[in-house]
Motif scaffolding. Structure first.
Motif, PDB file in Angstrom:
ATOM      1  N   ALA A 183      17.492   0.809  11.875  1.00  0.00           N
ATOM      2  CA  ALA A 183      16.268   1.152  11.143  1.00  0.00           C
ATOM      3  C   ALA A 183      15.082   1.273  12.087  1.00  0.00           C
ATOM      4  N   LYS A 184      14.227   2.219  11.777  1.00  0.00           N
ATOM      5  CA  LYS A 184      12.973   2.384  12.519  1.00  0.00           C
ATOM      6  C   LYS A 184      11.801   2.169  11.574  1.00  0.00           C
ATOM      7  N   VAL A 185      10.763   1.545  12.100  1.00  0.00           N
ATOM      8  CA  VAL A 185       9.543   1.345  11.317  1.00  0.00           C
ATOM      9  C   VAL A 185       8.827   2.682  11.178  1.00  0.00           C
ATOM     10  N   ILE A 186       8.407   2.999   9.962  1.00  0.00           N
ATOM     11  CA  ILE A 186       7.702   4.249   9.683  1.00  0.00           C
ATOM     12  C   ILE A 186       6.215   4.034   9.953  1.00  0.00           C
ATOM     13  N   LEU A 187       5.698   4.687  10.976  1.00  0.00           N
ATOM     14  CA  LEU A 187       4.333   4.408  11.430  1.00  0.00           C
ATOM     15  C   LEU A 187       3.266   4.814  10.419  1.00  0.00           C
ATOM     16  N   THR A 188       3.631   5.671   9.476  1.00  0.00           N
ATOM     17  CA  THR A 188       2.672   6.044   8.422  1.00  0.00           C
ATOM     18  C   THR A 188       2.745   5.092   7.231  1.00  0.00           C
ATOM     19  N   ALA A 189       3.612   4.075   7.325  1.00  0.00           N
ATOM     20  CA  ALA A 189       3.749   3.118   6.215  1.00  0.00           C
ATOM     21  C   ALA A 189       3.779   1.693   6.757  1.00  0.00           C
ATOM     22  N   ILE A 190       2.819   1.383   7.630  1.00  0.00           N
ATOM     23  CA  ILE A 190       2.747   0.048   8.224  1.00  0.00           C
ATOM     24  C   ILE A 190       1.563  -0.729   7.658  1.00  0.00           C
ATOM     25  N   ASP A 191       1.624  -2.037   7.836  1.00  0.00           N
ATOM     26  CA  ASP A 191       0.522  -2.929   7.439  1.00  0.00           C
ATOM     27  C   ASP A 191       0.160  -2.809   5.964  1.00  0.00           C
ATOM     28  N   LEU A 192       1.169  -2.613   5.114  1.00  0.00           N
ATOM     29  CA  LEU A 192       0.906  -2.607   3.677  1.00  0.00           C
ATOM     30  C   LEU A 192       0.438  -3.996   3.261  1.00  0.00           C
ATOM     31  N   ASN A 193      -0.654  -4.058   2.533  1.00  0.00           N
ATOM     32  CA  ASN A 193      -1.253  -5.316   2.083  1.00  0.00           C
ATOM     33  C   ASN A 193      -1.930  -6.078   3.225  1.00  0.00           C
ATOM     34  N   LYS A 194      -2.363  -5.367   4.255  1.00  0.00           N
ATOM     35  CA  LYS A 194      -3.014  -6.011   5.401  1.00  0.00           C
ATOM     36  C   LYS A 194      -4.258  -6.778   4.949  1.00  0.00           C
ATOM     37  N   GLY A 195      -4.476  -7.916   5.585  1.00  0.00           N
ATOM     38  CA  GLY A 195      -5.604  -8.773   5.210  1.00  0.00           C
ATOM     39  C   GLY A 195      -5.191  -9.899   4.297  1.00  0.00           C
ATOM     40  N   ASN A 196      -3.927  -9.873   3.856  1.00  0.00           N
ATOM     41  CA  ASN A 196      -3.384 -10.930   3.016  1.00  0.00           C
ATOM     42  C   ASN A 196      -2.247 -11.634   3.753  1.00  0.00           C
ATOM     43  N   LYS A 197      -1.764 -12.701   3.170  1.00  0.00           N
ATOM     44  CA  LYS A 197      -0.707 -13.475   3.827  1.00  0.00           C
ATOM     45  C   LYS A 197       0.630 -12.747   3.838  1.00  0.00           C
ATOM     46  N   GLN A 198       0.809 -11.831   2.897  1.00  0.00           N
ATOM     47  CA  GLN A 198       2.055 -11.074   2.823  1.00  0.00           C
ATOM     48  C   GLN A 198       1.805  -9.630   3.238  1.00  0.00           C
ATOM     49  N   VAL A 199       2.549  -9.169   4.246  1.00  0.00           N
ATOM     50  CA  VAL A 199       2.424  -7.781   4.674  1.00  0.00           C
ATOM     51  C   VAL A 199       3.814  -7.151   4.712  1.00  0.00           C
ATOM     52  N   ALA A 200       3.834  -5.821   4.687  1.00  0.00           N
ATOM     53  CA  ALA A 200       5.104  -5.103   4.745  1.00  0.00           C
ATOM     54  C   ALA A 200       4.972  -3.886   5.641  1.00  0.00           C
ATOM     55  N   HIS A 201       6.097  -3.481   6.191  1.00  0.00           N
ATOM     56  CA  HIS A 201       6.184  -2.273   7.006  1.00  0.00           C
ATOM     57  C   HIS A 201       7.356  -1.442   6.490  1.00  0.00           C
TER      58      HIS A 201
END
Length: 212
Positions: A183-201
């Protein structure tokens, strides 16, 4: 096919004590948004957008619906610090084709196919393999984790590989299946929910906690 389904059955019996991997947290702060609130922001309906996370969220809801005490439910608790690598709907389409040999177009059909093949217990373990408990790993931290081994909530590990292509970083996650496409991280879908304790990539393949 027998090897695939047998491996999935074996995974279903390999439940881990997830609660022990999470730090004790204080009562949920009202300003902390959970990943569920972000991933379901588009009403969480099967559609024709292969770049969002409808199958992932439906899978998580199915697990919690069948097993209310499942640690998967912590994705809805914004007070719990964690990082999730989130497979897109297209990633699940790749998995369904790998398991069945057929291309399944409908997101709803992909979801039902995977549930029928794997069962809720196995899906729970696969989802937990996408979660790093106790850490908020923003993209900057992931980029600095070249060569690092991450321990997942399922108990298995992922290895982070960082390369460059045309000057841009390529973040690859090496899972426990040596034969599948990493799997590769999708650079256009990173740091979802940034600024909170839970983040996703977002990632382009479903991570596999065993060698299928």
């Amino acid at each position: 096919m027998k090897r695939l389904t047998g491996s999935l059955a074996a995974l279903a019996t390999a439940a881990t004590v997830f609660g022990a991997t999470l730090p004790a947290e204080a009562a949920q702060a009202p300003k902390e948004k959970s990943l569920v609130s972000v991933l379901t922001a588009d009403n969480n309906k099967f559609d024709k957008n292969s770049k969002d996370f409808d199958i992932l969220t439906e899978a998580a809801l199915a697990v919690v619906g069948a097993k209310p005490d499942s640690p998967v439910g912590l994705l809805a608790d914004g007070s719990v610090r964690l990082t999730a690598f989130a497979p897109t709907d297209q990633a699940f389409r790749h998995l369904a084709k790998d398991l069945t040999g057929k291309t399944v177009r409908s997101e709803k059909k992909i979801f039902s196919t995977l549930v029928d093949l794997a069962g809720v217990d196995t899906i729970e373990q696969v989802l937990l393999y996408h979660v790093v408990a106790g850490k908020t790993l923003t993209s900057n931290k992931v980029l600095k984790a070249k060569g690092a081994t991450l321990t997942t909530a399922q108990g298995g590990t992922l290895k982070v590989k960082i390369t460059k292509k045309k000057g841009s970083p390529v973040i690859t996650l090496k899972d426990q299946d040596r034969n599948d496409k990493d799997a590769k991280v999708i650079l256009t879908a990173i740091d979802l929910n940034k600024g909170n304790k839970q983040v996703a990539h977002g990632i382009d393949q479903v991570l596999r906690p065993i060698d299928l």
